[in-house]
Design a protein around this motif. Structure first.
Motif: not given
Length: 199
Positions: A179-188
């Motif tokens: 989901l984070l990758e799809q939304q272009q949000v990183s773990f950082a």
């Protein structure tokens, strides 16, 4: 305020290895060497500074490129002969343009490896890759999977099923990573929110 770590300078002939770790992701960014002056300058200017053995002088990371390492914390190991620095990088750390001088995915922390594998499937064949199928599909489907896995984690915990809790938590972390990758949000970026809350 950052304080000087306890280093046994006599034992190490006034030079210690300094390992720099990304404060938010845990990824090792680089390793250099510090003498007492480099350590003091790091603390004074809050930018990681090394003693360059090739230039025979103090060298603040990014003094030419602008890719600094902002000091967060530092400390010594149990033998007081090396330093571990937690820093926030401004730009790529490596002169080759990568986040880390140890850029191989195998050298990343586990969640970093997972994120890298998921990102590599973005343009994959959805017929042969479940991850590619999720990434290229409707964002609502990935969000739904995160919700389902969250409920399953809660149910496993409520029934005190430890093995199922581990399995479902792993599924939740995987789907959250997608989901984070799809939304272009990183773990950082997520870790940055946690850091702000901690303060």
């Amino acid at each position: 305020m950052t304080t000087l770590p306890n280093i046994d300078w006599e034992k190490v002939d006034n030079m210690v290895p300094a390992i720099v770790q990304h404060h938010l992701t845990g990824q090792v960014l680089m390793q250099g060497y510090m003498n007492p002056a480099a350590l003091q300058r790091t603390i004074d200017c809050q930018m990681v500074t090394f003693f360059s053995r090739s230039k025979q002088r103090l060298w603040t990371k990014g003094e030419e490129s602008g890719n600094h390492l902002k000091l967060v914390t530092l400390g010594s190991d149990c033998d007081h002969d090396s330093i571990l620095i937690q820093a926030l990088p401004v730009g790529p750390t490596c002169h080759l343009g990568t986040t880390s001088c140890f850029a191989d995915v195998a050298n990343q922390p586990l969640l970093g490896k997972l994120a890298a594998v998921v990102a590599s499937r973005r343009d994959g064949d959805p017929d042969s890759s479940y991850t590619a199928q999720l990434l290229q599909g409707n964002p609502r489907r990935v969000a739904q999977k995160v919700g389902e896995e969250g409920v399953e984690v809660a149910l496993a915990a409520a029934t005190n099923d430890k093995q199922n809790l581990k399995d479902e938590a792993a599924d939740l972390l995987y789907h959250l990573t997608v989901l984070l990758e799809q939304q272009q949000v990183s773990f950082a970026e997520v870790a940055q929110v946690l850091l702000k809350r901690a303060k």
